[in-house]
Design a protein around this motif. Structure first.
Motif, short mmCIF file in Angstrom:
data_model
loop_
_atom_site.label_atom_id
_atom_site.label_comp_id
_atom_site.label_asym_id
_atom_site.label_seq_id
_atom_site.Cartn_x
_atom_site.Cartn_y
_atom_site.Cartn_z
N GLN A 97 11.47 -6.76 -23.72
CA GLN A 97 10.79 -8.22 -24.01
C GLN A 97 9.40 -7.86 -24.64
OE1 GLN A 97 12.75 -10.70 -24.65
NE2 GLN A 97 14.40 -10.87 -23.20
N PRO A 98 8.80 -9.08 -25.44
CA PRO A 98 7.18 -9.09 -25.67
C PRO A 98 6.34 -9.80 -24.59
CG PRO A 98 8.54 -10.78 -26.91
CD PRO A 98 9.56 -10.11 -26.10
N PHE A 99 5.34 -10.10 -24.68
CA PHE A 99 4.31 -10.77 -24.11
C PHE A 99 4.15 -10.27 -22.74
CE2 PHE A 99 6.81 -14.14 -26.53
CZ PHE A 99 5.81 -14.29 -27.47
N GLY A 100 3.75 -8.82 -22.75
CA GLY A 100 3.45 -8.08 -21.68
C GLY A 100 4.55 -7.90 -20.62
N LEU A 101 5.72 -8.23 -20.87
CA LEU A 101 6.96 -8.01 -19.87
C LEU A 101 7.43 -6.40 -20.00
CD1 LEU A 101 9.05 -11.16 -20.62
CD2 LEU A 101 7.55 -10.64 -18.99
N LYS A 102 7.15 -5.66 -21.20
CA LYS A 102 7.35 -4.41 -21.06
C LYS A 102 6.52 -3.56 -20.03
CE LYS A 102 8.50 -0.79 -24.57
NZ LYS A 102 8.33 -0.55 -25.98
N LYS A 103 5.43 -3.89 -19.95
CA LYS A 103 4.37 -3.23 -19.11
C LYS A 103 4.62 -3.85 -17.61
CE LYS A 103 -0.33 -2.93 -17.83
NZ LYS A 103 -1.90 -3.52 -18.02
N LEU A 104 5.21 -5.09 -17.62
CA LEU A 104 5.50 -5.76 -16.21
C LEU A 104 6.64 -4.81 -15.70
CD1 LEU A 104 5.42 -7.61 -14.09
CD2 LEU A 104 6.91 -9.05 -15.24
N ALA A 105 7.61 -4.46 -16.49
CA ALA A 105 8.83 -3.86 -16.21
C ALA A 105 8.44 -2.27 -15.39
CB ALA A 105 9.98 -3.60 -17.31
N LYS A 106 7.60 -1.78 -16.29
CA LYS A 106 7.00 -0.54 -15.87
C LYS A 106 6.60 -0.69 -14.08
CE LYS A 106 4.25 3.50 -16.87
NZ LYS A 106 3.36 3.89 -17.93
N GLU A 107 5.67 -1.53 -14.09
CA GLU A 107 4.95 -2.00 -12.62
C GLU A 107 6.13 -2.16 -11.72
OE1 GLU A 107 1.99 -1.79 -11.93
OE2 GLU A 107 1.44 -0.69 -13.93
N LEU A 108 7.06 -2.98 -12.01
CA LEU A 108 8.16 -3.61 -11.20
C LEU A 108 8.99 -2.27 -10.66
CD1 LEU A 108 9.39 -6.93 -12.66
CD2 LEU A 108 7.95 -6.58 -10.87
N ARG A 109 9.20 -1.37 -11.41
CA ARG A 109 10.06 -0.23 -10.96
C ARG A 109 9.54 0.29 -9.46
NH1 ARG A 109 9.68 1.28 -16.75
NH2 ARG A 109 11.88 0.75 -17.63
N GLY A 110 8.28 0.11 -9.60
CA GLY A 110 7.58 0.74 -8.11
C GLY A 110 8.12 0.03 -6.91
N PHE A 111 8.58 -1.22 -7.10
CA PHE A 111 9.20 -1.90 -5.90
C PHE A 111 10.57 -1.55 -5.45
CE2 PHE A 111 5.75 -4.74 -7.42
CZ PHE A 111 4.98 -5.05 -6.17
N LEU A 112 11.42 -0.68 -6.32
CA LEU A 112 12.60 -0.25 -6.02
C LEU A 112 12.42 1.49 -5.09
CD1 LEU A 112 14.47 -0.72 -9.47
CD2 LEU A 112 14.63 -2.29 -7.18
N ARG A 113 11.27 1.70 -4.78
CA ARG A 113 11.28 2.88 -4.30
C ARG A 113 11.66 2.74 -2.85
NH1 ARG A 113 7.86 6.32 -7.42
NH2 ARG A 113 6.51 5.07 -9.01
N GLU A 114 12.49 3.65 -2.46
CA GLU A 114 13.01 3.66 -1.10
C GLU A 114 12.74 4.63 -0.33
OE1 GLU A 114 17.51 3.14 -1.68
OE2 GLU A 114 16.99 0.99 -2.62
N GLU A 115 12.17 6.04 -0.97
CA GLU A 115 11.92 7.05 0.00
C GLU A 115 10.83 6.76 0.96
OE1 GLU A 115 11.28 6.82 -3.19
OE2 GLU A 115 13.00 8.04 -4.09
N LYS A 116 10.98 7.34 2.21
CA LYS A 116 10.07 7.22 3.27
C LYS A 116 9.81 8.65 4.00
CE LYS A 116 8.41 4.18 7.07
NZ LYS A 116 8.72 3.23 8.22
N ALA A 117 8.74 8.92 4.05
CA ALA A 117 8.32 10.41 4.83
C ALA A 117 8.65 9.94 6.25
CB ALA A 117 7.24 10.94 4.26
N PRO A 118 8.57 10.92 7.19
CA PRO A 118 8.73 10.90 8.41
C PRO A 118 7.36 10.52 8.86
CG PRO A 118 9.43 13.06 8.04
CD PRO A 118 8.99 12.35 6.91
N VAL A 119 7.25 9.51 9.92
CA VAL A 119 6.00 9.05 10.71
C VAL A 119 5.27 10.10 11.43
CG1 VAL A 119 4.84 7.41 12.13
CG2 VAL A 119 6.83 6.77 10.80
N ARG A 120 4.02 10.33 10.94
CA ARG A 120 3.34 11.24 11.35
C ARG A 120 1.99 10.82 12.25
NH1 ARG A 120 1.72 15.38 6.83
NH2 ARG A 120 1.97 13.51 5.38
N ILE A 121 1.54 11.42 13.33
CA ILE A 121 0.31 10.97 14.15
C ILE A 121 -0.82 11.59 13.52
CG2 ILE A 121 -0.78 10.53 16.35
CD1 ILE A 121 2.06 10.09 17.65
N MET A 122 -1.98 11.09 13.23
CA MET A 122 -3.25 11.59 13.05
C MET A 122 -4.16 11.39 14.05
SD MET A 122 -5.96 10.76 9.57
CE MET A 122 -5.20 11.69 8.49
#
Length: 387
Positions: A97-122
């Motif tokens: 889609q036009p009107f900036g939605l193509k760029k928005l789609a790219k940004e929205l993909r990040g919200f589908l990330r599900e990987e999570k590393a083990p919790v570490r203490i610093m």
């Protein structure tokens, strides 16, 4: 007949598995279990109209200002409400889609990330005499003993710093900072302690960072958020991890009336810009950790907002660090001196881990190890299992 509400997504997945649902079905239904609420700032009005219609066609929705259909204003803010399944399909529609939605789609993909590393203490170790918490200050032989103790207590990372970054602290020369951390760097190298834990240098002074990395340190903790690109280059040269923190102002000025229009959106944009800078210089985001900088140029309200929205920053594909150990925001909620803020620290850090943090920077390693172990046991326990 017995009824009960399922709380977390993981609990729902376990019930599906217990019902002997096909693994593929579990995956499909899991995508429909979590509703995402995504704030979109400064969206072109025609794009907002298209996005809303596409969302509605999928069973999702977009909240927009009244009158948006007539395009009274050029740009608007909008709230997207969708499950992961709906968002996945909406992204595919928006990408064409036009009107900036193509760029928005790219940004929205990040919200589908599900990987999570083990919790570490610093664990924190300050090689100076003016850090805000006296319990983190160690010099000479005592510093080495404290490092050994933290590793035994469960610290996977040890963060060493020679300059205080508390509000109002005064800077010191590069020579003085190096003089403070040099003995610890040499001890880490001589004892090969870097084989037992990851060592982080809490500094934004290139000379100090390089000395530490040459001594076996494997992480740069940069509170200035890559303001000096020489630090990025050093991380690339030594193959080190890089913690990129947000701070408004400097330690000398940061708590003098900090202000934001939208603190989450502004820090998210800051991370986007700095990550591009790091990648352009050869540092992949897989080696980058993000830190929103609790208490670094933020009011108590800003800090709480960032903690509530912490999961948002996972979209950048980096680990998240939380560092609120014994900070003054706790005193603003329940009056307590620095020495009495461990309970508040644990509450903040556990909430941050729940919201995506995988590195917990703290002064009290053993206490955090216990709290995280209990928290993880509760998160993993099957519904209805006895003690």
């Amino acid at each position: 007949m017995k009824l009960y509400r399922l709380g977390t997504t993981r609990e729902r997945e376990r019930v599906l598995e217990g019902l002997d649902v096909d693994p593929g079905g579990v995956r499909i239904m899991a995508e429909k279990m979590e509703t995402l609420w995504i704030m979109i700032r400064d969206l072109r009005t025609p794009g907002a109209n298209i996005l809303k219609q596409d969302a509605l066609s999928l069973g999702a929705d977009v909240a927009v200002p009244s009158g948006v259909i007539t395009c009274k204003t050029e740009r608007v803010d909008a709230l997207l409400i969708a499950t992961r399944s709906q968002l996945r399909r909406l992204i595919r529609k928006a990408a064409g889609q036009p009107f900036g939605l193509k760029k928005l789609a790219k940004e929205l993909r990040g919200f589908l990330r599900e990987e999570k590393a083990p919790v570490r203490i610093m664990g924190v170790l300050n090689a100076n005499e003016d850090s805000f918490y006296a319990g983190s200050r160690f010099l000479g032989e005592a510093a080495l003993e404290r490092i050994e103790a933290m590793i035994e207590e469960g610290a996977a990372i040890v963060d060493v710093g020679g300059v205080s970054s508390r509000p109002g602290s005064e800077p010191v020369s590069a020579a003085e900072e190096l003089e403070r951390v040099k003995p610890i760097c040499e001890a880490v190298k001589a004892s090969r302690l870097y084989e037992r834990a990851l060592f982080s240098i809490d500094s934004y002074t290139p000379e100090v960072v390089e000395y530490a990395l040459h001594s076996g340190f494997g992480m740069v903790n940069d509170i200035t958020g890559a303001s000096d690109e020489r630090l990025i280059d050093l991380a690339v040269e030594y193959g080190a991890a890089y913690c990129l923190m947000h701070m408004q102002g400097t330690p000398q000025t940061m708590q003098k009336n900090p202000h934001y229009g939208d603190v989450t959106a502004e820090i998210d944009a800051f991370f986007s810009e700095r990550l591009e800078r790091c990648e352009a210089r050869g540092l992949p985001r897989e080696r980058i950790t993000l830190d929103v900088g609790i208490g670094f140029g933020k009011s108590p309200e800003h800090n709480l907002t960032l903690l509530r929205n912490h999961r948002n920053f996972l979209r950048h594909g980096c680990e998240l660090l939380i560092g609120a150990s014994r900070k003054s925001m706790i005193d603003r909620i329940v009056s307590a001196p620095t020495e009495a803020r461990l309970p508040g620290t644990l509450a903040i850090h556990l909430k941050a881990v729940e919201n995506g943090a995988t590195i917990v920077r703290c002064h009290d390693v053993a206490e955090h190890r216990q709290a995280l172990a209990v928290w993880e046991a509760m998160a993993q326990a099957p519904e209805g299992e006895g003690a």
